[in-house]
Design a protein around this motif. Sequence first.
Motif, mmCIF file in Angstrom:
data_model
loop_
_atom_site.group_PDB
_atom_site.id
_atom_site.type_symbol
_atom_site.label_atom_id
_atom_site.label_comp_id
_atom_site.label_asym_id
_atom_site.label_seq_id
_atom_site.Cartn_x
_atom_site.Cartn_y
_atom_site.Cartn_z
ATOM 1 N N TYR A 46 0.656 -1.555 0.192
ATOM 2 C CA TYR A 46 -0.062 0.000 -0.249
ATOM 3 C C TYR A 46 0.900 1.022 -0.148
ATOM 4 N N ALA A 47 2.126 1.563 0.485
ATOM 5 C CA ALA A 47 2.570 2.469 0.761
ATOM 6 C C ALA A 47 3.197 2.771 -0.929
ATOM 7 N N VAL A 48 3.910 1.538 -1.160
ATOM 8 C CA VAL A 48 4.780 1.576 -2.420
ATOM 9 C C VAL A 48 3.819 2.650 -3.502
ATOM 10 N N VAL A 49 1.952 2.066 -3.114
ATOM 11 C CA VAL A 49 1.208 2.528 -4.439
ATOM 12 C C VAL A 49 0.891 4.161 -4.098
ATOM 13 N N THR A 50 1.738 4.471 -2.580
ATOM 14 C CA THR A 50 0.851 6.106 -2.969
ATOM 15 C C THR A 50 2.093 6.405 -3.198
ATOM 16 N N ALA A 51 2.778 5.955 -2.458
ATOM 17 C CA ALA A 51 4.716 6.508 -2.865
ATOM 18 C C ALA A 51 4.342 6.857 -4.584
ATOM 19 N N SER A 52 4.180 5.785 -5.053
ATOM 20 C CA SER A 52 4.453 5.612 -6.758
ATOM 21 C C SER A 52 3.545 7.061 -7.032
ATOM 22 N N MET A 53 2.241 7.182 -6.776
ATOM 23 C CA MET A 53 1.216 8.052 -6.933
ATOM 24 C C MET A 53 1.395 9.696 -6.783
ATOM 25 N N THR A 54 2.652 9.838 -5.725
ATOM 26 C CA THR A 54 2.844 11.145 -5.371
ATOM 27 C C THR A 54 4.060 11.281 -6.398
ATOM 28 N N VAL A 55 4.993 9.996 -6.233
ATOM 29 C CA VAL A 55 5.975 11.064 -7.066
ATOM 30 C C VAL A 55 5.305 11.284 -8.586
ATOM 31 N N SER A 56 4.070 10.599 -9.228
ATOM 32 C CA SER A 56 3.513 10.554 -10.884
ATOM 33 C C SER A 56 2.803 12.651 -10.551
ATOM 34 N N ALA A 57 2.473 12.707 -9.774
ATOM 35 C CA ALA A 57 1.682 14.169 -8.740
ATOM 36 C C ALA A 57 2.992 15.316 -9.123
ATOM 37 N N VAL A 58 3.991 14.613 -8.412
ATOM 38 C CA VAL A 58 5.306 15.980 -8.488
ATOM 39 C C VAL A 58 5.661 16.039 -9.725
ATOM 40 N N PHE A 59 5.552 15.143 -10.556
ATOM 41 C CA PHE A 59 6.956 15.118 -11.716
ATOM 42 C C PHE A 59 6.758 14.770 -12.573
ATOM 43 N N LEU A 60 5.272 13.432 -13.028
ATOM 44 C CA LEU A 60 5.526 13.722 -14.260
ATOM 45 C C LEU A 60 3.508 14.190 -14.474
ATOM 46 N N ASP A 61 4.098 15.154 -16.104
ATOM 47 C CA ASP A 61 2.663 15.884 -16.795
ATOM 48 C C ASP A 61 2.517 14.893 -17.573
ATOM 49 N N LEU A 62 0.929 14.599 -17.438
ATOM 50 C CA LEU A 62 -0.299 13.701 -17.924
ATOM 51 C C LEU A 62 -0.215 14.687 -19.388
ATOM 52 N N SER A 63 -0.440 15.938 -19.582
ATOM 53 C CA SER A 63 -0.981 16.763 -19.674
ATOM 54 C C SER A 63 -1.259 16.303 -21.393
ATOM 55 N N ASP A 64 -0.051 15.553 -21.642
ATOM 56 C CA ASP A 64 -0.113 15.411 -23.421
ATOM 57 C C ASP A 64 -0.295 13.860 -23.713
ATOM 58 N N LEU A 65 -0.412 13.336 -22.568
ATOM 59 C CA LEU A 65 -1.019 11.592 -22.524
ATOM 60 C C LEU A 65 -2.272 11.910 -22.840
ATOM 61 N N LEU A 66 -2.720 12.426 -21.710
ATOM 62 C CA LEU A 66 -4.696 12.727 -21.887
ATOM 63 C C LEU A 66 -5.671 13.639 -22.462
ATOM 64 N N PRO A 67 -6.980 13.226 -23.317
ATOM 65 C CA PRO A 67 -7.129 13.912 -24.183
ATOM 66 C C PRO A 67 -7.528 15.688 -23.701
ATOM 67 N N THR A 68 -7.790 16.116 -24.384
ATOM 68 C CA THR A 68 -7.908 17.568 -23.505
ATOM 69 C C THR A 68 -9.288 17.271 -23.121
ATOM 70 N N HIS A 69 -10.231 18.531 -22.401
ATOM 71 C CA HIS A 69 -11.043 18.399 -22.068
ATOM 72 C C HIS A 69 -12.135 18.795 -22.660
ATOM 73 N N ASP A 70 -12.322 18.784 -23.916
ATOM 74 C CA ASP A 70 -12.817 18.716 -25.409
ATOM 75 C C ASP A 70 -12.942 18.303 -25.753
ATOM 76 N N GLN A 71 -12.020 16.928 -26.134
ATOM 77 C CA GLN A 71 -12.037 15.862 -27.188
ATOM 78 C C GLN A 71 -12.266 14.519 -25.912
ATOM 79 N N ALA A 72 -12.285 14.846 -24.750
ATOM 80 C CA ALA A 72 -12.880 14.338 -23.956
ATOM 81 C C ALA A 72 -14.401 14.256 -23.468
ATOM 82 N N LEU A 73 -15.128 15.312 -23.434
ATOM 83 C CA LEU A 73 -16.284 15.567 -23.427
ATOM 84 C C LEU A 73 -17.035 14.774 -25.265
ATOM 85 N N SER A 74 -16.477 14.510 -26.502
ATOM 86 C CA SER A 74 -17.212 14.716 -27.590
ATOM 87 C C SER A 74 -16.480 12.944 -27.247
#
Length: 399
Positions: free
Chosen positions: A144-172
């Motif tokens: 459980y600690a590893v899962v939480t830590a990995s999510m924390t690292v993702s939140a701090v260091f990873l920019d997922l905006s380029d990997l995810l669709p834009t808001h308008d694309q998601a709505l469509s």
Amino acid sequence: MDGRVHDVDALRGFALLGIFVVNIAFMASAYPAHLVEDPSFSSSVDDVARFLVAALFSMKFYLLFSFLFGYSFVLQMEAAERAGAAFAPRMLRRVAGLFVLGVGHIVLLYGGDVLTTYAVVCLVLLAMHRVRDKTALVAAGVIYAVVTASMTVSAVFLDLSDLLPTHDQALSSAAMQTRSMLGSPVEIIGQHLGGLELVVVQAASLQGPTALAMFLSGMVAARRRLFSHLGARVTLLRRTQMIGFPVGLLGGAVYAGLGGAGNTWGSTVSVATAPFLTAAFVATVVRLMHAPRTAWVRTALAPVGRIALTNYLAQSAVGVLLFTGVGLGLAGSVSPPALFAVACLVFVVQVAVSALWLRSHRYGPAEYLLRWLTTWQRPGSRAPRPGGRPAVAEAHGAD
């Protein structure tokens, strides 16, 4: 069955309610799966309903259901020992049955299945089932600690905006997929299969590891007969509520306020704090079940949890009949508050039907099939007559 088994069954029934409150939003619309809100429901009442479901239900009841799976795993071990049967082959057959049911569930009813994940993770639990309690608890904590830590690292260091669709694309995409839910059975099955990749990724990165942590914790709890004396430990239950509710509610509010699963920081906070709120919920329900004036809670919930697999699948079948083109075709037309009301209404019906069914049957339909496969012999289906002796495995809640 004795009161201890009723407690476990009742908590399992309670978990089913919480899971359905979350799942029904995904059954009714494609917007939640795309991490956006349906613009057709943007009133303050809709926003409050979404906030409450996210804060109080999302990512909480899955933990409880997983914990109780680990608890029942030990009961299965004991049932095999009493029957003089080798445990590993029985459990492997049971796991295979769960996996097959899960695949059918994904294809025909609901893409967000948990049974396949449980079946795969249970193989790890089976490999670890002889470890000592301390080792199991340490492993659960580390996972459980590893899962939480990995999510924390993702939140701090990873920019997922380029990997995810834009808001308008998601709505469509959400609007298009919601419309496709009104199509033919073949189109609906295609949609379920189309979302399989995302389900696998989520199961491997979050759902699977956290399930294993809860499996291990539940296994230790069953070894120590937690629910044989928990109702009498009022001080412990009160302390659990005093700590669990403030921490869990704060974490749930942060998660909901940041936008739920669509925000990495919010999801991280939820993963870290959800066990506190889950534990507080359990303590509250246990106290209610053991108070003279509210003991009816256990009587109402236990039958639902006793045939939890059947009821879990039935909830998905109701979702298909209500929201897809196979049935009423209400996809995209039911508001968040109405979805909550529908989930509660369906669950009340399940409470009544489960109690009625168990008056004349030992198992639910799905439980019957799974037990047949587990023991490799056809079980008796009729409930014992009043005053009669129940089957040994059933009396100990092994099914």
